[in-house]
Scaffold this motif. Sequence first.
Motif, PDB file in Angstrom:
ATOM      1  N   VAL A 133       0.856  -1.186   0.000  1.00 41.03           N
ATOM      2  CA  VAL A 133       0.000   0.000   0.000  1.00 41.03           C
ATOM      3  C   VAL A 133       0.892   1.236   0.000  1.00 41.03           C
ATOM      4  N   PHE A 134       0.530   2.215  -0.801  1.00 44.69           N
ATOM      5  CA  PHE A 134       1.185   3.518  -0.726  1.00 44.69           C
ATOM      6  C   PHE A 134       0.115   4.553  -0.405  1.00 44.69           C
ATOM      7  N   GLU A 135       0.308   5.284   0.698  1.00 45.32           N
ATOM      8  CA  GLU A 135      -0.639   6.310   1.118  1.00 45.32           C
ATOM      9  C   GLU A 135      -0.064   7.684   0.840  1.00 45.32           C
ATOM     10  N   SER A 136      -0.908   8.585   0.359  1.00 47.62           N
ATOM     11  CA  SER A 136      -0.459   9.932   0.014  1.00 47.62           C
ATOM     12  C   SER A 136      -1.398  10.964   0.624  1.00 47.62           C
ATOM     13  N   PRO A 137      -0.849  12.063   1.161  1.00 50.35           N
ATOM     14  CA  PRO A 137      -1.722  13.154   1.597  1.00 50.35           C
ATOM     15  C   PRO A 137      -2.317  13.834   0.378  1.00 50.35           C
ATOM     16  N   GLY A 138      -3.307  14.667   0.577  1.00 49.95           N
ATOM     17  CA  GLY A 138      -3.922  15.363  -0.539  1.00 49.95           C
ATOM     18  C   GLY A 138      -2.973  16.360  -1.183  1.00 49.95           C
ATOM     19  N   HIS A 139      -3.151  16.563  -2.484  1.00 49.01           N
ATOM     20  CA  HIS A 139      -2.366  17.547  -3.214  1.00 49.01           C
ATOM     21  C   HIS A 139      -3.121  18.879  -3.237  1.00 49.01           C
ATOM     22  N   SER A 140      -2.554  19.863  -3.914  1.00 46.91           N
ATOM     23  CA  SER A 140      -3.195  21.169  -3.979  1.00 46.91           C
ATOM     24  C   SER A 140      -4.487  21.096  -4.787  1.00 46.91           C
ATOM     25  N   ALA A 141      -5.340  22.087  -4.581  1.00 46.59           N
ATOM     26  CA  ALA A 141      -6.658  22.095  -5.225  1.00 46.59           C
ATOM     27  C   ALA A 141      -6.530  21.985  -6.737  1.00 46.59           C
ATOM     28  N   GLY A 142      -7.342  21.115  -7.323  1.00 48.66           N
ATOM     29  CA  GLY A 142      -7.376  20.958  -8.768  1.00 48.66           C
ATOM     30  C   GLY A 142      -6.428  19.918  -9.317  1.00 48.66           C
ATOM     31  N   THR A 143      -5.620  19.279  -8.465  1.00 49.00           N
ATOM     32  CA  THR A 143      -4.672  18.271  -8.950  1.00 49.00           C
ATOM     33  C   THR A 143      -5.413  17.075  -9.534  1.00 49.00           C
ATOM     34  N   LEU A 144      -4.959  16.649 -10.704  1.00 45.28           N
ATOM     35  CA  LEU A 144      -5.556  15.499 -11.380  1.00 45.28           C
ATOM     36  C   LEU A 144      -4.520  14.407 -11.573  1.00 45.28           C
ATOM     37  N   GLU A 145      -4.961  13.159 -11.494  1.00 40.57           N
ATOM     38  CA  GLU A 145      -4.110  12.017 -11.785  1.00 40.57           C
ATOM     39  C   GLU A 145      -4.799  11.140 -12.821  1.00 40.57           C
ATOM     40  N   THR A 175      -7.195  14.386  -6.912  1.00 42.05           N
ATOM     41  CA  THR A 175      -6.565  13.887  -5.683  1.00 42.05           C
ATOM     42  C   THR A 175      -6.226  15.015  -4.709  1.00 42.05           C
ATOM     43  N   GLU A 176      -7.216  15.870  -4.469  1.00 37.85           N
ATOM     44  CA  GLU A 176      -7.036  16.933  -3.492  1.00 37.85           C
ATOM     45  C   GLU A 176      -7.051  16.381  -2.068  1.00 37.85           C
ATOM     46  N   ASP A 177      -7.790  15.286  -1.849  1.00 40.70           N
ATOM     47  CA  ASP A 177      -7.870  14.667  -0.528  1.00 40.70           C
ATOM     48  C   ASP A 177      -6.850  13.537  -0.431  1.00 40.70           C
ATOM     49  N   LYS A 178      -6.650  13.051   0.777  1.00 38.73           N
ATOM     50  CA  LYS A 178      -5.723  11.934   0.962  1.00 38.73           C
ATOM     51  C   LYS A 178      -6.205  10.736   0.139  1.00 38.73           C
ATOM     52  N   HIS A 179      -5.247   9.950  -0.339  1.00 41.37           N
ATOM     53  CA  HIS A 179      -5.591   8.826  -1.198  1.00 41.37           C
ATOM     54  C   HIS A 179      -4.534   7.735  -1.043  1.00 41.37           C
ATOM     55  N   ALA A 180      -4.827   6.580  -1.601  1.00 40.47           N
ATOM     56  CA  ALA A 180      -3.896   5.460  -1.472  1.00 40.47           C
ATOM     57  C   ALA A 180      -4.013   4.552  -2.680  1.00 40.47           C
ATOM     58  N   MET A 193       1.230   6.429 -14.357  1.00 40.45           N
ATOM     59  CA  MET A 193       0.414   7.514 -13.823  1.00 40.45           C
ATOM     60  C   MET A 193       0.986   8.860 -14.250  1.00 40.45           C
ATOM     61  N   THR A 194       0.100   9.749 -14.639  1.00 39.34           N
ATOM     62  CA  THR A 194       0.466  11.139 -14.892  1.00 39.34           C
ATOM     63  C   THR A 194      -0.195  12.010 -13.836  1.00 39.34           C
ATOM     64  N   VAL A 195       0.583  12.882 -13.225  1.00 40.21           N
ATOM     65  CA  VAL A 195       0.067  13.820 -12.228  1.00 40.21           C
ATOM     66  C   VAL A 195       0.152  15.227 -12.797  1.00 40.21           C
ATOM     67  N   ALA A 196      -0.944  15.960 -12.727  1.00 39.53           N
ATOM     68  CA  ALA A 196      -0.977  17.359 -13.166  1.00 39.53           C
ATOM     69  C   ALA A 196      -1.371  18.217 -11.968  1.00 39.53           C
ATOM     70  N   GLU A 197      -0.389  18.938 -11.440  1.00 41.93           N
ATOM     71  CA  GLU A 197      -0.629  19.820 -10.290  1.00 41.93           C
ATOM     72  C   GLU A 197      -0.252  21.237 -10.710  1.00 41.93           C
ATOM     73  N   THR A 205     -15.318  23.359 -15.264  1.00 37.45           N
ATOM     74  CA  THR A 205     -16.485  23.492 -16.134  1.00 37.45           C
ATOM     75  C   THR A 205     -17.501  22.387 -15.897  1.00 37.45           C
ATOM     76  N   GLY A 206     -17.325  21.642 -14.830  1.00 34.15           N
ATOM     77  CA  GLY A 206     -18.233  20.555 -14.528  1.00 34.15           C
ATOM     78  C   GLY A 206     -17.485  19.245 -14.432  1.00 34.15           C
ATOM     79  N   GLY A 207     -17.962  18.340 -13.597  1.00 33.28           N
ATOM     80  CA  GLY A 207     -17.274  17.073 -13.399  1.00 33.28           C
ATOM     81  C   GLY A 207     -15.914  17.299 -12.786  1.00 33.28           C
ATOM     82  N   LEU A 208     -14.871  16.618 -13.335  1.00 35.13           N
ATOM     83  CA  LEU A 208     -13.510  16.771 -12.843  1.00 35.13           C
ATOM     84  C   LEU A 208     -12.856  18.029 -13.438  1.00 35.13           C
TER      85      LEU A 208
END
Length: 208
Positions: A133-145, A175-180, A193-197, A205-208
């Motif tokens: 398991v890998f646990e991660s804290p949340g990233h900044s607002a709007g971060t997408l994976e 992934t603004e909130d903690k995740h694993a 995985m691609t991370v965009a922060e 504009t709706g959804g993600l």
Amino acid sequence: MEKKVNISTEAVTDVERVSATVSQNLKLFRKQNGLTLDELSRKSGVSKGMLVEIEKGSANPSIATLCRAATALGVSVADFVGVAVNVPVRIVPPEDASVLWRGPKGGSATLLVGTHGPDEIELWRWTLFPGEVFESPGHSAGTLELLNVETGALTLKLADSEHLVKAGSSVLARTEDKHAYMNCGKEELRFVMTVAELQRPRVRTGGL
């Protein structure tokens, strides 16, 4: 009988290489920002003691620690480990990719390439063995994976919800909130995985 995991000489050498690169770049970026260790500690939320150990090259900081320090300095994790791209095209050979996490059973998280900060777009390759398991804290607002599972099955935990992503499937998650990331199955799990922060405000504009 439980399979034993041997830490290879190559893995030890890679950790040493990453630690030396992060140490050098942390000192460089901190001085470029005109920050003392105390000021960077307050700005990043990383303890002064940890920052001292990183700059000495005697610490193996977590991905979360690198993220907090990078954000505070206006750079990216890719800048820290030396795989950021600043030319129209740059090919990063496999030996230059940086393993930034190793699981207790031999799993790994490898940062393959990324952009210069403060906006961060990163490409990762993950391997998790059964039970890891890998646990991660949340990233900044709007971060997408964005993830694509190549083999096995990924259990993606977001806050209090869990999502099963099977081999061949892809997922887009905020992934603004903690995740694993969890391997709850019996087979090796591999995914990219691609991370965009992005630090600038993003219009939703709706959804993600």
